[in-house]
Design a protein around this motif. Structure first.
Motif, short mmCIF file in Angstrom:
data_model
loop_
_atom_site.label_atom_id
_atom_site.label_comp_id
_atom_site.label_asym_id
_atom_site.label_seq_id
_atom_site.Cartn_x
_atom_site.Cartn_y
_atom_site.Cartn_z
N ALA A 75 -3.05 -11.83 19.18
CA ALA A 75 -1.99 -11.20 18.37
C ALA A 75 -2.44 -11.02 16.92
CB ALA A 75 -0.72 -12.05 18.44
N PHE A 76 -3.01 -12.05 16.31
CA PHE A 76 -3.47 -11.93 14.91
C PHE A 76 -4.61 -10.93 14.79
CE2 PHE A 76 -1.60 -16.30 14.34
CZ PHE A 76 -0.57 -15.87 13.51
N GLY A 77 -5.50 -10.91 15.78
CA GLY A 77 -6.58 -9.93 15.77
C GLY A 77 -6.05 -8.51 15.87
N SER A 78 -5.05 -8.30 16.72
CA SER A 78 -4.44 -6.96 16.86
C SER A 78 -3.77 -6.54 15.55
CB SER A 78 -3.42 -6.95 17.98
OG SER A 78 -4.02 -7.28 19.19
N VAL A 79 -3.06 -7.45 14.91
CA VAL A 79 -2.41 -7.14 13.63
C VAL A 79 -3.46 -6.82 12.58
CG1 VAL A 79 -1.06 -8.16 11.75
CG2 VAL A 79 -0.30 -8.43 14.11
N ALA A 80 -4.56 -7.57 12.54
CA ALA A 80 -5.63 -7.32 11.57
C ALA A 80 -6.27 -5.96 11.80
CB ALA A 80 -6.68 -8.42 11.64
N ILE A 81 -6.50 -5.60 13.06
CA ILE A 81 -7.09 -4.28 13.36
C ILE A 81 -6.13 -3.17 12.96
CG2 ILE A 81 -7.78 -2.76 15.27
CD1 ILE A 81 -9.02 -5.26 16.58
N ALA A 82 -4.83 -3.32 13.27
CA ALA A 82 -3.84 -2.31 12.89
C ALA A 82 -3.77 -2.18 11.38
CB ALA A 82 -2.47 -2.68 13.47
N LEU A 83 -3.79 -3.30 10.66
CA LEU A 83 -3.79 -3.25 9.20
C LEU A 83 -5.05 -2.58 8.67
CD1 LEU A 83 -1.98 -6.47 8.46
CD2 LEU A 83 -2.02 -4.66 6.79
N GLY A 84 -6.19 -2.86 9.31
CA GLY A 84 -7.45 -2.23 8.91
C GLY A 84 -7.40 -0.72 9.10
N PHE A 85 -6.84 -0.25 10.22
CA PHE A 85 -6.70 1.19 10.44
C PHE A 85 -5.77 1.81 9.41
CE2 PHE A 85 -7.99 0.77 15.08
CZ PHE A 85 -9.19 1.42 14.89
N ALA A 86 -4.65 1.15 9.14
CA ALA A 86 -3.69 1.67 8.16
C ALA A 86 -4.33 1.74 6.77
CB ALA A 86 -2.44 0.80 8.13
N LEU A 87 -5.04 0.71 6.37
CA LEU A 87 -5.70 0.70 5.07
C LEU A 87 -6.79 1.76 5.02
CD1 LEU A 87 -5.83 -0.72 2.34
CD2 LEU A 87 -7.49 -2.29 3.33
N ALA A 88 -7.55 1.93 6.10
CA ALA A 88 -8.59 2.97 6.15
C ALA A 88 -7.97 4.36 6.07
CB ALA A 88 -9.41 2.82 7.43
N PHE A 89 -6.83 4.57 6.72
CA PHE A 89 -6.16 5.85 6.67
C PHE A 89 -5.67 6.16 5.25
CE2 PHE A 89 -2.24 8.39 6.96
CZ PHE A 89 -2.75 9.52 7.56
N VAL A 90 -5.07 5.18 4.59
CA VAL A 90 -4.58 5.38 3.22
C VAL A 90 -5.75 5.66 2.29
CG1 VAL A 90 -3.48 4.19 1.27
CG2 VAL A 90 -2.47 4.06 3.54
N MET A 91 -6.84 4.91 2.42
CA MET A 91 -8.00 5.09 1.55
C MET A 91 -8.66 6.44 1.80
SD MET A 91 -8.06 2.54 -0.39
CE MET A 91 -9.63 2.52 -1.14
N SER A 92 -8.79 6.85 3.04
CA SER A 92 -9.41 8.15 3.33
C SER A 92 -8.52 9.30 2.90
CB SER A 92 -9.75 8.26 4.81
OG SER A 92 -8.57 8.28 5.58
N ALA A 93 -7.19 9.12 2.94
CA ALA A 93 -6.27 10.18 2.47
C ALA A 93 -6.42 10.37 0.98
CB ALA A 93 -4.83 9.82 2.85
N ARG A 94 -6.62 9.32 0.23
CA ARG A 94 -6.79 9.43 -1.24
C ARG A 94 -8.13 10.04 -1.59
NH1 ARG A 94 -4.01 4.80 -4.65
NH2 ARG A 94 -1.96 4.97 -3.70
N VAL A 95 -9.16 9.74 -0.85
CA VAL A 95 -10.49 10.26 -1.15
C VAL A 95 -10.57 11.75 -0.82
CG1 VAL A 95 -12.93 10.11 -0.46
CG2 VAL A 95 -11.63 8.02 -0.86
N THR A 96 -9.92 12.22 0.22
CA THR A 96 -10.03 13.61 0.66
C THR A 96 -9.09 14.53 -0.09
OG1 THR A 96 -8.48 13.17 2.46
CG2 THR A 96 -10.83 13.05 2.95
N ARG A 97 -8.25 14.08 -0.97
CA ARG A 97 -7.35 14.95 -1.72
C ARG A 97 -8.05 15.81 -2.66
NH1 ARG A 97 -2.08 11.75 -3.55
NH2 ARG A 97 -1.37 11.27 -1.51
#
Length: 185
Positions: free
Chosen positions: A163-185
């Motif tokens: 469960a904690f691993g799944s939450v960490a992976i989901a948070l990692g994807f969300a953080l990667a998505f937010v960071m990539s959205a800011r870089v590609t603007r």
């Protein structure tokens, strides 16, 4: 009560203070913890014997830790029988998985430890030989420590890790998505 028992007077000089003995009762033969004392009398000796029957009530009087149970196998008959196995609780007994362990203890006269696989989980059994005055194994005391609690704890830890691993992976994807959205603007 004036009963004459040949086992009382045999080897009385080298007998320990208390010993195990098979006692014949009207309906069965049972195992008992017996003590014999000798009193000198006018014409001979008076032997006084007393003891406690090792049965279900005796096993229930033992104080056990949670997750433990105690069984007693009475080795008073020449053939192995599941009727000779007594439990302290009211649990139905399945003697077949215990027979190899009991047989090893009876033949080796040594304490043995083994893990028994039950349908609801493993159980570590310590088997102690109970010997009589002549050194023969009259019974086997089986003390079981359940591995169910440990197995449940390991399972909980495993699922918590997933469960904690799944939450960490989901948070990692969300953080990667937010960071990539800011870089590609």
């Amino acid at each position: 009560f004036g009963y004459r028992n040949a086992w009382i007077t045999t080897h009385i000089a080298d007998a320990p203070a208390a010993f195990l003995q098979g006692i014949e009762l009207p309906e069965e033969t049972t195992l008992a913890l017996v003590a014999v004392r000798t009193l000198a009398g006018g014409a001979g000796n008076l032997y006084i014997a007393g003891g406690r029957r090792l049965d279900r009530k005796f096993l229930q009087s033992l104080v056990l830790a949670p997750g433990m149970r105690v069984l007693l196998y009475q080795n008073l008959q020449p053939e192995a029988s599941s009727r000779q196995l007594i439990a302290g609780g009211d649990d139905p007994l399945e003697a077949a998985p215990l027979e190899p362990l009991i047989s090893r203890v009876v033949h080796s006269r040594q304490e043995t430890k083994d893990t028994i696989e039950w349908p609801d989980g493993p159980e570590t059994m310590d088997a102690l030989p109970l010997t009589g005055r002549d050194g023969s194994v009259l019974g086997v005391l089986l003390v079981g420590s359940s591995g169910r609690e440990l197995a449940a704890l390991v399972s909980r830890i495993r699922w918590s890790g997933v469960a904690f691993g799944s939450v960490a992976i989901a948070l990692g994807f969300a953080l990667a998505f937010v960071m990539s959205a800011r870089v590609t603007r």
